[in-house]
Scaffold this active site. Structure first.
Site, PDB file in Angstrom:
ATOM      1  CE  LYS A  25      -2.061  -1.259   3.866  1.00 56.91           C
ATOM      2  NZ  LYS A  25      -1.392  -2.544   4.105  1.00 56.91           N
ATOM      3  NE  ARG A 100      -5.023  -1.314   9.940  1.00 60.49           N
ATOM      4  CZ  ARG A 100      -3.797  -1.082   9.436  1.00 60.49           C
ATOM      5  NH1 ARG A 100      -3.395   0.141   9.131  1.00 60.49           N
ATOM      6  NH2 ARG A 100      -2.979  -2.071   9.254  1.00 60.49           N
ATOM      7  NE  ARG A 139       7.717  -2.328   6.180  1.00 62.60           N
ATOM      8  CZ  ARG A 139       6.393  -2.336   6.260  1.00 62.60           C
ATOM      9  NH1 ARG A 139       5.674  -1.760   5.329  1.00 62.60           N
ATOM     10  NH2 ARG A 139       5.786  -2.932   7.271  1.00 62.60           N
ATOM     11  NE  ARG A 167       6.036  -0.243  10.017  1.00 59.72           N
ATOM     12  CZ  ARG A 167       4.929  -0.353   9.272  1.00 59.72           C
ATOM     13  NH1 ARG A 167       4.863   0.248   8.086  1.00 59.72           N
ATOM     14  NH2 ARG A 167       3.900  -1.057   9.690  1.00 59.72           N
ATOM     15  NE  ARG A 178       2.021  -4.975  10.910  1.00 59.72           N
ATOM     16  CZ  ARG A 178       3.145  -4.728  10.225  1.00 59.72           C
ATOM     17  NH1 ARG A 178       4.314  -5.126  10.711  1.00 59.72           N
ATOM     18  NH2 ARG A 178       3.092  -4.090   9.090  1.00 59.72           N
TER      19      ARG A 178
HETATM   20  P1  AP5 Z   1       4.840  -1.633   1.801  1.00 59.20           P
HETATM   21  O1  AP5 Z   1       4.532  -0.836   0.601  1.00 59.20           O
HETATM   22  O2  AP5 Z   1       5.559  -0.960   2.933  1.00 59.20           O
HETATM   23  O3  AP5 Z   1       3.507  -2.372   2.316  1.00 59.20           O
HETATM   24  P2  AP5 Z   1       2.253  -1.825   3.118  1.00 59.20           P
HETATM   25  O4  AP5 Z   1       1.056  -2.502   2.549  1.00 59.20           O
HETATM   26  O5  AP5 Z   1       2.261  -0.328   3.153  1.00 59.20           O
HETATM   27  O6  AP5 Z   1       2.588  -2.456   4.518  1.00 59.20           O
HETATM   28  P3  AP5 Z   1       2.456  -1.910   6.000  1.00 59.20           P
HETATM   29  O7  AP5 Z   1       3.165  -2.919   6.847  1.00 59.20           O
HETATM   30  O8  AP5 Z   1       2.903  -0.484   6.113  1.00 59.20           O
HETATM   31  O9  AP5 Z   1       0.937  -2.001   6.211  1.00 59.20           O
HETATM   32  P4  AP5 Z   1       0.213  -2.099   7.538  1.00 59.20           P
HETATM   33  O10 AP5 Z   1      -1.182  -1.911   7.092  1.00 59.20           O
HETATM   34  O11 AP5 Z   1       0.492  -3.315   8.321  1.00 59.20           O
HETATM   35  O12 AP5 Z   1       0.896  -0.939   8.403  1.00 59.20           O
HETATM   36  P5  AP5 Z   1       0.457   0.518   8.797  1.00 59.20           P
HETATM   37  O13 AP5 Z   1       1.663   1.368   8.762  1.00 59.20           O
HETATM   38  O14 AP5 Z   1      -0.761   0.939   8.046  1.00 59.20           O
HETATM   39  O15 AP5 Z   1       5.663  -2.921   1.337  1.00 59.20           O
HETATM   40  C1  AP5 Z   1       6.104  -3.885   2.279  1.00 59.20           C
HETATM   41  C2  AP5 Z   1       7.424  -4.518   1.786  1.00 59.20           C
HETATM   42  O16 AP5 Z   1       7.162  -5.229   0.586  1.00 59.20           O
HETATM   43  C3  AP5 Z   1       8.526  -3.491   1.458  1.00 59.20           C
HETATM   44  O17 AP5 Z   1       9.768  -4.027   1.813  1.00 59.20           O
HETATM   45  C4  AP5 Z   1       8.404  -3.306  -0.063  1.00 59.20           C
HETATM   46  O18 AP5 Z   1       9.632  -2.916  -0.647  1.00 59.20           O
HETATM   47  C5  AP5 Z   1       7.981  -4.698  -0.490  1.00 59.20           C
HETATM   48  N1  AP5 Z   1       7.126  -4.685  -1.677  1.00 59.20           N
HETATM   49  C6  AP5 Z   1       6.168  -3.774  -2.020  1.00 59.20           C
HETATM   50  N2  AP5 Z   1       5.607  -4.098  -3.194  1.00 59.20           N
HETATM   51  C7  AP5 Z   1       6.197  -5.256  -3.593  1.00 59.20           C
HETATM   52  C8  AP5 Z   1       6.041  -6.106  -4.722  1.00 59.20           C
HETATM   53  N3  AP5 Z   1       5.135  -5.821  -5.693  1.00 59.20           N
HETATM   54  N4  AP5 Z   1       6.814  -7.225  -4.789  1.00 59.20           N
HETATM   55  C9  AP5 Z   1       7.722  -7.509  -3.833  1.00 59.20           C
HETATM   56  N5  AP5 Z   1       7.939  -6.737  -2.747  1.00 59.20           N
HETATM   57  C10 AP5 Z   1       7.164  -5.627  -2.622  1.00 59.20           C
HETATM   58  O19 AP5 Z   1      -0.012   0.302  10.298  1.00 59.20           O
HETATM   59  C11 AP5 Z   1       0.913  -0.038  11.311  1.00 59.20           C
HETATM   60  C12 AP5 Z   1       0.177  -0.152  12.637  1.00 59.20           C
HETATM   61  O20 AP5 Z   1      -0.434   1.131  12.979  1.00 59.20           O
HETATM   62  C13 AP5 Z   1      -0.984  -1.139  12.692  1.00 59.20           C
HETATM   63  O21 AP5 Z   1      -0.550  -2.460  12.954  1.00 59.20           O
HETATM   64  C14 AP5 Z   1      -1.814  -0.550  13.838  1.00 59.20           C
HETATM   65  O22 AP5 Z   1      -1.263  -0.836  15.093  1.00 59.20           O
HETATM   66  C15 AP5 Z   1      -1.694   0.941  13.606  1.00 59.20           C
HETATM   67  N6  AP5 Z   1      -2.745   1.477  12.717  1.00 59.20           N
HETATM   68  C16 AP5 Z   1      -2.552   2.060  11.495  1.00 59.20           C
HETATM   69  N7  AP5 Z   1      -3.736   2.415  10.964  1.00 59.20           N
HETATM   70  C17 AP5 Z   1      -4.683   2.049  11.861  1.00 59.20           C
HETATM   71  C18 AP5 Z   1      -6.098   2.108  11.874  1.00 59.20           C
HETATM   72  N8  AP5 Z   1      -6.779   2.636  10.831  1.00 59.20           N
HETATM   73  N9  AP5 Z   1      -6.757   1.617  12.936  1.00 59.20           N
HETATM   74  C19 AP5 Z   1      -6.099   1.098  13.981  1.00 59.20           C
HETATM   75  N10 AP5 Z   1      -4.761   0.979  14.052  1.00 59.20           N
HETATM   76  C20 AP5 Z   1      -4.057   1.461  12.986  1.00 59.20           C
END
Ligand code: AP5
Length: 220
Positions: A25, A100, A139, A167, A178
């Site tokens: 994402k 989410r 990552r 992270r 997660r």
């Molecule tokens: P990346 O692009 O970083 O993936 P992502 O989908 O953004 O992953 P996140 O881990 O950031 O998502 P998340 O939803 O768990 O975390 P968030 O920060 O929202 O890519 C990941 C890896 O894959 C990288 O190394 C990249 O290079 C590689 N990659 C990308 N595309 C690729 C491809 N096509 N092929 C191969 N490799 C690839 O949330 C973190 C925490 O915050 C949550 O756990 C929660 O505690 C809290 N939080 C955030 N939002 C909320 C909410 N709305 N409600 C409650 N808690 C929340």
């Protein structure tokens, strides 16, 4: 525009990126906002910034995030509604990581309804569970530019290698928590958007360039 009121119903591209942790994402949002010229609103980034700044919100969120749990709805909903009421969201926004949970999806729908606005698209980036852990634990990100790397697929270049960080929630254990939360809390919002005719499913496996093209085709 005063904070707390949403932008006037003039323009478009109000969209959401949904997908499991590590679906890509953040990687895709960074590319797409260049094309669509709308702000990228990542609740994960906002919460991590609050943790880093040591604010009350950050202290509240830190324990949930480190262990891979969700931050309580009441905290996140207020943060997002306030953010999308700001001037730079007048012409649209790209939400990443929000909503989410079902209550978050309903709160967003209510806020948009009240402002006589609507969503244009919800893009679901699909990646199988067995591919997720490798993406998460390998990552790394650049704290100066926000650039996202992967140790194998997209290694950090030599000039940034010494400053990239991992992270706190990118451990195998937190990743499993997660993913489990994704299936129990977030996946149920998919039918909500499917019923509204907004959902676009995109295969998130393959080169990031290919995934980007698929998303743009789905949005066209
Ligand atoms: P990346 O692009 O970083 O993936 P992502 O989908 O953004 O992953 P996140 O881990 O950031 O998502 P998340 O939803 O768990 O975390 P968030 O920060 O929202 O890519 C990941 C890896 O894959 C990288 O190394 C990249 O290079 C590689 N990659 C990308 N595309 C690729 C491809 N096509 N092929 C191969 N490799 C690839 O949330 C973190 C925490 O915050 C949550 O756990 C929660 O505690 C809290 N939080 C955030 N939002 C909320 C909410 N709305 N409600 C409650 N808690 C929340």
């Amino acid at each position: 525009m005063p904070r707390g009121s949403l932008p006037a119903p003039d323009k478009h591209m109000r969209m959401i990126l949904v997908g499991p942790p590590g679906a890509g994402k953040g990687t895709q949002a960074a590319r797409l906002v260049k094309t669509y010229g709308i702000p990228h609103i990542s609740t994960g980034d906002m919460l991590r910034a609050a943790v880093k700044a040591g604010t009350q919100l950050g202290r509240q969120a830190d324990e949930f995030m480190k262990s891979g749990q969700l931050v309580p709805d009441a905290v996140v909903i207020g943060m997002v509604i306030e953010r999308i009421s700001q001037d730079d969201c007048q012409e649209g926004f790209m939400l990443d990581g929000f909503p989410r949970t079902r209550p978050q999806a309903e709160a967003l729908a209510t806020a948009l309804d009240e402002a006589q606005l609507s969503l244009d698209s919800v893009v679901l980036i699909e990646v199988a569970d067995e591919l997720i852990e490798d993406r998460i634990v390998k990552r790394r990100s650049d704290p100066e530019t926000g650039e996202i790397y992967h140790l194998d697929h997209r290694p950090p270049p030599p000039e940034v290698i010494d400053r990239v960080v991992q992270r706190k929630d990118d451990t195998a254990e937190a990743c499993r928590a997660r993913l489990s939360k994704y299936h129990s809390e977030t996946a149920p919002i998919v039918p909500f958007y499917e019923a509204a005719g907004l959902l676009k499913r995109v295969d998130g496996v393959g080169a990031p360039d290919d995934v980007e093209l698929r998303i743009k085709a789905a949005l066209a």
